[in-house]
Write a protein that holds these residues in place. Sequence first.
Motif, PDB file in Angstrom:
ATOM      1  N   CYS A 166     -15.338   3.302  -2.796  1.00  8.88           N
ATOM      2  CA  CYS A 166     -14.573   3.374  -2.004  1.00  8.88           C
ATOM      3  C   CYS A 166     -14.415   4.913  -0.533  1.00  8.88           C
ATOM      4  N   GLU A 167     -14.875   5.927  -1.326  1.00  6.41           N
ATOM      5  CA  GLU A 167     -14.936   7.002  -0.827  1.00  6.41           C
ATOM      6  C   GLU A 167     -15.816   7.133  -0.238  1.00  6.41           C
ATOM      7  N   ARG A 168     -17.085   6.888  -0.546  1.00  6.34           N
ATOM      8  CA  ARG A 168     -19.010   6.682  -0.045  1.00  6.34           C
ATOM      9  C   ARG A 168     -18.247   5.468   0.985  1.00  6.34           C
ATOM     10  N   PHE A 169     -18.000   4.481   1.313  1.00  5.48           N
ATOM     11  CA  PHE A 169     -18.032   3.456   2.016  1.00  5.48           C
ATOM     12  C   PHE A 169     -16.089   3.995   3.051  1.00  5.48           C
ATOM     13  N   SER A 170     -15.736   5.788   3.089  1.00  3.80           N
ATOM     14  CA  SER A 170     -14.434   5.719   4.054  1.00  3.80           C
ATOM     15  C   SER A 170     -13.549   5.609   3.909  1.00  3.80           C
ATOM     16  N   LEU A 171     -12.817   4.848   2.150  1.00  5.54           N
ATOM     17  CA  LEU A 171     -11.737   3.973   3.350  1.00  5.54           C
ATOM     18  C   LEU A 171     -10.970   4.941   2.651  1.00  5.54           C
ATOM     19  N   SER A 197       0.684  -1.595   0.196  1.00 10.77           N
ATOM     20  CA  SER A 197      -0.368   0.108  -0.097  1.00 10.77           C
ATOM     21  C   SER A 197       0.750   1.613   0.217  1.00 10.77           C
ATOM     22  N   ASP A 198       0.740   2.083  -0.805  1.00 14.25           N
ATOM     23  CA  ASP A 198       1.585   3.741  -0.752  1.00 14.25           C
ATOM     24  C   ASP A 198       1.141   4.340   0.850  1.00 14.25           C
ATOM     25  N   GLU A 199       2.421   5.350   1.224  1.00 12.60           N
ATOM     26  CA  GLU A 199       2.571   5.815   2.561  1.00 12.60           C
ATOM     27  C   GLU A 199       0.873   6.890   2.510  1.00 12.60           C
ATOM     28  N   ASN A 200      -0.066   6.721   1.871  1.00 14.33           N
ATOM     29  CA  ASN A 200      -1.130   7.015   2.430  1.00 14.33           C
ATOM     30  C   ASN A 200      -2.134   5.797   3.560  1.00 14.33           C
ATOM     31  N   GLY A 201      -1.904   4.781   2.632  1.00 11.35           N
ATOM     32  CA  GLY A 201      -2.845   2.956   2.793  1.00 11.35           C
ATOM     33  C   GLY A 201      -3.563   2.435   2.133  1.00 11.35           C
ATOM     34  N   VAL A 202      -2.866   3.034   0.791  1.00 13.66           N
ATOM     35  CA  VAL A 202      -4.607   2.539  -0.850  1.00 13.66           C
ATOM     36  C   VAL A 202      -3.381   1.404  -0.962  1.00 13.66           C
ATOM     37  N   PRO A 203      -3.941   0.166  -1.402  1.00 12.32           N
ATOM     38  CA  PRO A 203      -3.864  -0.993  -1.904  1.00 12.32           C
ATOM     39  C   PRO A 203      -3.145  -0.107  -3.110  1.00 12.32           C
ATOM     40  N   SER A 204      -1.977  -0.870  -3.521  1.00 14.15           N
ATOM     41  CA  SER A 204      -1.464  -1.380  -4.737  1.00 14.15           C
ATOM     42  C   SER A 204      -2.398  -1.449  -6.193  1.00 14.15           C
ATOM     43  N   HIS A 205      -2.735  -0.227  -6.954  1.00  9.14           N
ATOM     44  CA  HIS A 205      -3.721  -0.332  -7.760  1.00  9.14           C
ATOM     45  C   HIS A 205      -4.913  -0.267  -7.281  1.00  9.14           C
ATOM     46  N   PHE A 255     -10.014   7.193   4.627  1.00  6.35           N
ATOM     47  CA  PHE A 255      -9.736   7.573   5.754  1.00  6.35           C
ATOM     48  C   PHE A 255      -9.488   6.239   6.713  1.00  6.35           C
ATOM     49  N   GLN A 256     -10.256   5.062   6.289  1.00  3.24           N
ATOM     50  CA  GLN A 256      -9.600   4.078   6.917  1.00  3.24           C
ATOM     51  C   GLN A 256      -8.228   4.257   6.745  1.00  3.24           C
ATOM     52  N   TRP A 257      -7.965   3.295   5.241  1.00  6.43           N
ATOM     53  CA  TRP A 257      -6.235   3.111   5.120  1.00  6.43           C
ATOM     54  C   TRP A 257      -5.386   4.410   5.481  1.00  6.43           C
ATOM     55  N   GLN A 258      -5.886   5.379   5.978  1.00  3.21           N
ATOM     56  CA  GLN A 258      -4.680   6.081   6.345  1.00  3.21           C
ATOM     57  C   GLN A 258      -4.305   6.169   7.530  1.00  3.21           C
ATOM     58  N   GLN A 259      -5.781   6.224   8.366  1.00  5.01           N
ATOM     59  CA  GLN A 259      -5.371   5.494   9.834  1.00  5.01           C
ATOM     60  C   GLN A 259      -4.711   4.031   9.777  1.00  5.01           C
ATOM     61  N   GLU A 260      -4.219   3.176   8.915  1.00  5.33           N
ATOM     62  CA  GLU A 260      -3.859   2.013   8.891  1.00  5.33           C
ATOM     63  C   GLU A 260      -2.742   3.163   9.054  1.00  5.33           C
ATOM     64  N   ALA A 261      -2.391   3.238   7.593  1.00  2.72           N
ATOM     65  CA  ALA A 261      -1.122   3.967   7.058  1.00  2.72           C
ATOM     66  C   ALA A 261      -0.195   4.793   8.196  1.00  2.72           C
ATOM     67  N   MET A 305     -11.600 -12.030  -1.952  1.00  7.03           N
ATOM     68  CA  MET A 305     -10.608 -11.400  -2.697  1.00  7.03           C
ATOM     69  C   MET A 305     -10.538 -10.216  -2.205  1.00  7.03           C
ATOM     70  N   LEU A 306     -11.861  -8.967  -2.755  1.00 10.21           N
ATOM     71  CA  LEU A 306     -11.960  -8.141  -2.672  1.00 10.21           C
ATOM     72  C   LEU A 306     -11.975  -7.279  -1.553  1.00 10.21           C
ATOM     73  N   ALA A 307     -12.815  -8.232  -0.210  1.00 12.17           N
ATOM     74  CA  ALA A 307     -12.881  -7.780   0.502  1.00 12.17           C
ATOM     75  C   ALA A 307     -10.824  -7.356   0.877  1.00 12.17           C
ATOM     76  N   LYS A 308     -10.382  -8.701   1.611  1.00 13.67           N
ATOM     77  CA  LYS A 308      -8.798  -8.345   1.435  1.00 13.67           C
ATOM     78  C   LYS A 308      -7.918  -7.429   0.723  1.00 13.67           C
ATOM     79  N   HIS A 309      -8.651  -7.201  -0.677  1.00 10.19           N
ATOM     80  CA  HIS A 309      -7.619  -6.470  -1.095  1.00 10.19           C
ATOM     81  C   HIS A 309      -8.561  -5.004  -1.256  1.00 10.19           C
ATOM     82  N   LEU A 310      -9.553  -4.234  -0.622  1.00  7.21           N
ATOM     83  CA  LEU A 310      -9.706  -2.866   0.099  1.00  7.21           C
ATOM     84  C   LEU A 310      -9.800  -3.244   1.378  1.00  7.21           C
ATOM     85  N   ARG A 311      -9.095  -4.243   2.534  1.00 11.32           N
ATOM     86  CA  ARG A 311      -9.179  -5.043   3.370  1.00 11.32           C
ATOM     87  C   ARG A 311     -10.117  -4.023   4.565  1.00 11.32           C
ATOM     88  N   VAL A 312     -11.292  -4.744   4.288  1.00 15.06           N
ATOM     89  CA  VAL A 312     -12.654  -4.692   4.333  1.00 15.06           C
ATOM     90  C   VAL A 312     -13.519  -5.980   4.919  1.00 15.06           C
TER      91      VAL A 312
END
Length: 181
Positions: free
Chosen positions: A151-156, A82-90, A158-164, A111-118
């Motif tokens: 992803c934006e609608r489901f606030s991902l 994931s990038d420095e903001n926690g966003v998964p690759s592609h 924000f979640q990804w940034q917290q994880e990063a 795999m969709l859930a695993k990729h998006l970390r939900v």
Amino acid sequence: MKLLAAKEWNKVFYRNGFKHRIKVRADLIHRDGNSNAYFAITGQVDYRAKNNRWVFDSAGCIHEEIIAQFPQLKPLCDIHLSDENGVPSHAYGNAGYWAGESKYQTLDLAMLAKHLRVTEPIALDMLNYVAHYWGKLDTITTPEMAWKDACERFSLPFQWQQEADAARSMLNQIAQLEEAQ
């Protein structure tokens, strides 16, 4: 290449009567040509042969093995690549792929859930959102557009940034603890 943070762990353990060692490395690294830095965590396992030499067993993205030996590293394994903001690759293109919006892949909810970390129920809600609000995806309304919106609608983000932030903090805390010792 610019190494922003890095840490290594080593451990010896026994499995099936053989002595093993695991070496793990976690990095936050910015490579030339990449727009953002990204997290990476990889490992190598060797075993002690009867002639007392270390013999290669496995290496690379061996996250199950890493977590088995170092459970505290799970947050770093979760954001691998994931990038420095926690966003998964592609993030958005791969979400479309695992959602079955490709001629090469049918829906793989796990795999969709695993990729998006939900969780899978959230991934299913996101699928329903994309189907309801975006309809048939094509060259004008691409899967990337639809999944970015979902992803934006489901606030991902924000979640990804917290994880990063937690992973970065974890790497920094480990470095500070070692400097103090």
